[in-house]
Write a protein that holds these residues in place. Structure first.
Motif, PDB file in Angstrom:
ATOM      1  N   GLY A  18       0.788  -1.230   0.000  1.00 33.80           N
ATOM      2  CA  GLY A  18       0.000   0.000   0.000  1.00 33.80           C
ATOM      3  C   GLY A  18       0.815   1.272   0.000  1.00 33.80           C
ATOM      4  O   GLY A  18       0.288   2.351   0.310  1.00 33.80           O
ATOM      5  N   LYS A  19       2.087   1.191  -0.358  1.00 34.69           N
ATOM      6  CA  LYS A  19       2.949   2.379  -0.340  1.00 34.69           C
ATOM      7  C   LYS A  19       2.471   3.448  -1.314  1.00 34.69           C
ATOM      8  O   LYS A  19       2.433   4.633  -0.981  1.00 34.69           O
ATOM      9  N   SER A  20       2.103   3.050  -2.537  1.00 30.94           N
ATOM     10  CA  SER A  20       1.697   4.023  -3.559  1.00 30.94           C
ATOM     11  C   SER A  20       0.419   4.752  -3.164  1.00 30.94           C
ATOM     12  O   SER A  20       0.305   5.967  -3.334  1.00 30.94           O
ATOM     13  N   GLU A  21      -0.531   4.017  -2.629  1.00 30.48           N
ATOM     14  CA  GLU A  21      -1.794   4.630  -2.209  1.00 30.48           C
ATOM     15  C   GLU A  21      -1.567   5.611  -1.059  1.00 30.48           C
ATOM     16  O   GLU A  21      -2.115   6.713  -1.041  1.00 30.48           O
ATOM     17  N   PHE A  22      -0.725   5.218  -0.122  1.00 33.86           N
ATOM     18  CA  PHE A  22      -0.442   6.110   1.001  1.00 33.86           C
ATOM     19  C   PHE A  22       0.299   7.361   0.522  1.00 33.86           C
ATOM     20  O   PHE A  22       0.032   8.466   1.000  1.00 33.86           O
ATOM     21  N   ALA A  23       1.232   7.197  -0.415  1.00 31.53           N
ATOM     22  CA  ALA A  23       1.958   8.348  -0.957  1.00 31.53           C
ATOM     23  C   ALA A  23       1.007   9.326  -1.622  1.00 31.53           C
ATOM     24  O   ALA A  23       1.166  10.544  -1.515  1.00 31.53           O
ATOM     25  N   HIS A  24       0.004   8.794  -2.310  1.00 34.21           N
ATOM     26  CA  HIS A  24      -1.000   9.648  -2.948  1.00 34.21           C
ATOM     27  C   HIS A  24      -1.743  10.474  -1.894  1.00 34.21           C
ATOM     28  O   HIS A  24      -1.899  11.691  -2.044  1.00 34.21           O
TER      29      HIS A  24
END
Length: 199
Positions: free
Chosen positions: A12-18
């Protein structure tokens, strides 16, 4: 200002970065590459029409990544740099792609990898605006080839350098973010860090 997001693959790194980008900026540039160079699709992005208040620009994090970061850095005025956040997704995927491009197992090939890698790290560390860097934590098995060892040690060393330069480090686990370094936390260092003074 640099935020670092780390964790395993698919956590979930990309979603959290968003979501983080929406809280720290008013517009964003996402530099994306696939987590694996062969046959994987790129990270899916949200529908930008759902966020008219936060315009996104998407571009590939390719072999020209260092030049792209330097160009953004040089062309930004102070007002724009304060509004805009860059999301690099992901540093570990970019390094995998570099290894895929340079397949030869020779000292010269290793030097080419190292030069390109150091250029990207220098561009990240010298960036004067807001940047969120996504990377992975390295785990090693019992039998790694020399190339795999080179990848693991390069990424691990880069993560340590970025940690020292970052304002905050988040570790993702199964979609949940844990603040490992930030304004509420302090490590046992010899210099003042964040809002706490040394005793």
């Amino acid at each position: 200002m640099l935020w670092l997001i780390t964790g395993g693959i698919g956590c979930g790194k990309s979603e959290f970065a968003h979501e983080l980008a929406l809280t720290v900026g008013r517009e964003g540039i996402r530099l994306s590459c696939p987590p694996f160079p062969e046959g994987r699709t790129r990270t899916k992005h949200r529908d930008v029409d759902n966020e008219p208040h936060f315009p996104w620009t998407y571009t590939d994090a390719d072999e020209t990544l260092a030049n792209k970061l330097n160009a953004i850095n040089m062309e930004s005025n102070i007002f724009r740099a304060d509004r805009r956040v860059i999301v690099m997704d992901s540093l570990s995927g970019w390094l995998r792609g570099l290894y895929e491009q340079i397949q030869e197992d020779t000292p010269e090939a290793d030097n080419r990898i190292d030069r390109a890698w150091q250029e990207v790290l220098a561009a990240i560390l010298s960036f004067e605006g807001k940047m969120i860097v996504i990377t992975e934590e390295i785990s090693a098995g019992l039998s790694m080839s020399l190339r795999e060892q080179g990848y693991a040690y390069r990424l691990a060393a880069a993560n340590r350098r970025l940690l020292e330069a970052s304002t905050t480090l988040y570790r993702m686990t199964a979609g949940m973010a844990t603040e490992v370094k930030g304004y509420r936390l302090k490590r046992g260092t010899l210099v003042d860090e964040n809002i706490y003074t040394d005793r």
